[in-house]
Design an enzyme around this catalytic site. Structure first.
Site, PDB file in Angstrom:
ATOM      1  N   VAL A  44       0.830  -1.209   0.000  1.00  0.00           N
ATOM      2  CA  VAL A  44       0.000   0.000   0.000  1.00  0.00           C
ATOM      3  C   VAL A  44       0.859   1.252   0.000  1.00  0.00           C
ATOM      4  O   VAL A  44       0.616   2.201  -0.746  1.00  0.00           O
ATOM      5  CB  VAL A  44      -0.953   0.003   1.218  1.00  0.00           C
ATOM      6  CG1 VAL A  44      -1.626   1.363   1.366  1.00  0.00           C
ATOM      7  CG2 VAL A  44      -2.010  -1.083   1.062  1.00  0.00           C
ATOM      8  N   LYS A  54       2.833  11.613  -1.500  1.00  0.00           N
ATOM      9  CA  LYS A  54       3.893  12.617  -1.332  1.00  0.00           C
ATOM     10  C   LYS A  54       4.261  13.269  -2.649  1.00  0.00           C
ATOM     11  O   LYS A  54       4.604  14.452  -2.690  1.00  0.00           O
ATOM     12  CB  LYS A  54       5.137  11.984  -0.695  1.00  0.00           C
ATOM     13  CG  LYS A  54       4.891  11.347   0.665  1.00  0.00           C
ATOM     14  CD  LYS A  54       4.064  12.217   1.601  1.00  0.00           C
ATOM     15  CE  LYS A  54       3.533  11.447   2.787  1.00  0.00           C
ATOM     16  NZ  LYS A  54       2.343  10.626   2.511  1.00  0.00           N
ATOM     17  N   GLY A 183     -10.944  13.815   9.572  1.00  0.00           N
ATOM     18  CA  GLY A 183      -9.955  14.889   9.634  1.00  0.00           C
ATOM     19  C   GLY A 183      -8.628  14.418  10.195  1.00  0.00           C
ATOM     20  O   GLY A 183      -7.969  15.147  10.938  1.00  0.00           O
ATOM     21  N   GLY A 184      -8.236  13.193   9.838  1.00  0.00           N
ATOM     22  CA  GLY A 184      -6.950  12.673  10.264  1.00  0.00           C
ATOM     23  C   GLY A 184      -5.891  12.890   9.209  1.00  0.00           C
ATOM     24  O   GLY A 184      -6.038  13.709   8.297  1.00  0.00           O
ATOM     25  N   ASP A 314       1.111  -3.063   9.963  1.00  0.00           N
ATOM     26  CA  ASP A 314      -0.257  -2.679  10.305  1.00  0.00           C
ATOM     27  C   ASP A 314      -1.046  -3.806  10.953  1.00  0.00           C
ATOM     28  O   ASP A 314      -1.857  -3.578  11.845  1.00  0.00           O
ATOM     29  CB  ASP A 314      -1.013  -2.237   9.044  1.00  0.00           C
ATOM     30  CG  ASP A 314      -0.521  -0.907   8.497  1.00  0.00           C
ATOM     31  OD1 ASP A 314       0.466  -0.368   9.039  1.00  0.00           O
ATOM     32  OD2 ASP A 314      -1.119  -0.415   7.520  1.00  0.00           O
ATOM     33  N   HIS A 446      23.205  27.831  11.694  1.00  0.00           N
ATOM     34  CA  HIS A 446      22.326  28.995  11.634  1.00  0.00           C
ATOM     35  C   HIS A 446      22.494  29.680  10.286  1.00  0.00           C
ATOM     36  O   HIS A 446      23.621  29.807   9.797  1.00  0.00           O
ATOM     37  CB  HIS A 446      22.691  29.974  12.757  1.00  0.00           C
ATOM     38  CG  HIS A 446      21.936  31.275  12.681  1.00  0.00           C
ATOM     39  ND1 HIS A 446      20.639  31.399  13.124  1.00  0.00           N
ATOM     40  CD2 HIS A 446      22.305  32.494  12.201  1.00  0.00           C
ATOM     41  CE1 HIS A 446      20.246  32.653  12.933  1.00  0.00           C
ATOM     42  NE2 HIS A 446      21.231  33.332  12.376  1.00  0.00           N
TER      43      HIS A 446
END
Length: 472
Positions: A44, A54, A183-184, A314, A446
């Site tokens: 999957v 993505k 809404g996940g 899963d 930085h």
């Protein structure tokens, strides 16, 4: 008479966990067979999940970035979207990765079989491919059969305008109006893709917050952006019925404390979670036990209640994440091959690849408060980050949770661009048992977004100079 063969290790499922398990076992010298229902390897995640989503999210992010540049004095025409070329681009990425996995299987001499596997006993599986079947006798078996999209009660997924994450990623067309139920993570990622491609998107979520498993302060900046991108966001609401009407549209009834509302949409995406595929394996003929939700019970070695059979990914429980499955697959392969190994991790990161991204690992404030775990917090708002200001990410935030006594890091949460990339430092810090001084005294480059982790630790320590924090 069905074909039969004997192997040392049989792996059921060729997703990230399955192929990692098969390849690791092969590297340890075992004769391995890798079985999957699909003709293409990758499961999957690669074929209908992580990777194609993505690829599409990258497109939607670039569309958003070019729109943002208008505020900076650089304007482009509205994008012209060729949905066929977008689909070809997405499919091309998937195909390239499919080929890569197949080549690695061949190089390791891992035999691959396409077909639906089910158990005949604790040492025997049957594989059906069309009208043909064969049996494989194994010494050890690793189940990596994954999960499928859940549906809401009383709704059939056979209507062409009713989408799951799989069919939504096929990108057959862009609807004028799309309702996302849930809404996940999956719902918001795909909702943002479709919104960027021109759909008017609405979201309905049963719970009072989007992405309920994440801390609300991390979700807030994303929620604010989605309110501008989406037609509507309905929280504490549920879909009570979905019925087809003319022109292939769907009539949806939504209930909340205000009552019932009815509206019609061109398509409806059901994204209310996933369920394990344990029901497909005929486990009743084995000694394997499952819990009340259908997850296969495993120990820290990924062993099931049948000692020669392992389960990963899963199908063995939450969180349902590809990187968790990969690590579990390696553990199972190593234990099955006689190596010392265990799934012993302190933190598994979760990432929502929306714009902005939301990422967290280890202890969350929500869970700390729920379980009455003492913690202290160091935060750094990206409004004080030069890099974040330069790229228009002022709403971002990095926070670290620490043990009040030892000052060891317990959890990390980030919202903002590239949150899923920079959170890895926090995961490593949790695994290494780093304390706030270890993090704050590590020199960060930085200006970067990654330095906000060090600055959050400095804020906790009281040594920060990039913010003025009045002394208590």
């Amino acid at each position: 008479m069905p074909k039969s063969e004997q192997v040392e290790i049989a792996v059921i499922g060729a997703g990230p966990g399955g192929y990692a398990a098969a390849f690791r076992a092969a590297d340890l010298g075992k004769k391995v067979v890798l079985i999957d229902r699909d003709s293409e390897l990758g499961g999957v995640c690669l074929n209908r999940g992580c990777i194609p989503s993505k690829a599409l999210l990258h497109i939607s992010k670039v569309i958003g970035e070019t729109s943002h540049l208008a505020k900076l004095g650089i304007s482009y025409n509205d994008p012209t979207i060729d949905i066929n070329r977008v689909r070809e681009h997405k499919n091309g990425i998937v195909k390239k990765l499919n080929n890569g996995i197949a080549q690695m299987a061949e190089a390791r001499k891992v035999k691959t079989i396409q077909g639906a596997a089910s158990f005949l006993s604790n040492n025997l599986i049957q594989i059906k491919t069309g009208a043909e079947s064969r049996t494989v006798e194994f010494d050890k078996c690793i189940i990596a059969a994954g999960s499928t999209s859940s549906m809401i009660p009383g709704v059939t997924k056979k209507h062409p305008s009713l989408l799951t994450s799989k069919t939504a990623l096929e990108l057959e067309s862009i609807p004028e109006r799309l309702l996302v139920v849930g809404g996940g993570v999956i719902g918001l990622e795909l909702g943002q893709v479709y919104a960027a491609l021109g759909a008017a998107v609405s979201v309905v979520e049963f719970l009072p917050n989007l992405i309920p498993e994440a801390d609300t302060d991390l979700v807030k900046p994303l929620h604010q952006k989605l309110k501008k991108q989406f037609e509507s966001i309905l929280l504490s609401s549920k879909v009570s019925s979905i019925e087809p009407v003319k022109n292939s549209r769907l009539k949806v009834v939504i209930e909340n404390k205000k009552g019932k509302t009815t509206d019609s949409y061109d398509k409806v995406l059901i994204a209310v979670g996933r369920k394990p595929n344990s029901h497909l394996l005929n486990l009743k003929v084995t000694d394997i036990e499952t819990d009340e939700k259908g997850f296969i019970k495993v120990d820290m070695y990924q062993r099931t209640t049948t000692k020669n059979i392992f389960a990963i990914g899963d199908i063995s429980g939450n969180p349902m994440l590809a990187h968790k499955a990969t690590h579990e697959g390696k553990v199972a392969a190593e234990v099955a091959s006689g190596q010392p190994s265990a799934m012993d991790v302190r933190a598994i990161p979760s990432v929502v690849y929306t714009d902005p991204e939301v990422a967290w690992a280890g202890l969350t404030e929500t869970n700390a408060k729920k379980n009455k775990i003492e913690y202290e917090k160091g935060e750094f708002p990206w409004a004080a980050s030069g890099r974040a200001i330069a790229i228009g990410a002022r709403q971002g935030k990095t926070k670290l949770l620490f043990d009040p006594e030892t000052k060891q890091i317990l959890g990390i949460g980030i919202v903002g661009p590239s949150a899923g990339d920079i959170i890895s430092e926090g995961v490593l810090a949790i695994e290494m048992g780093a304390d706030s001084m270890d993090i704050g005294l590590s020199v960060h480059p930085h200006p970067t977004l990654g330095e906000t982790i060090g600055l959050a630790a400095e804020a906790f320590e009281g040594t920060i100079t990039d913010l003025y924090v009045p002394k208590k």
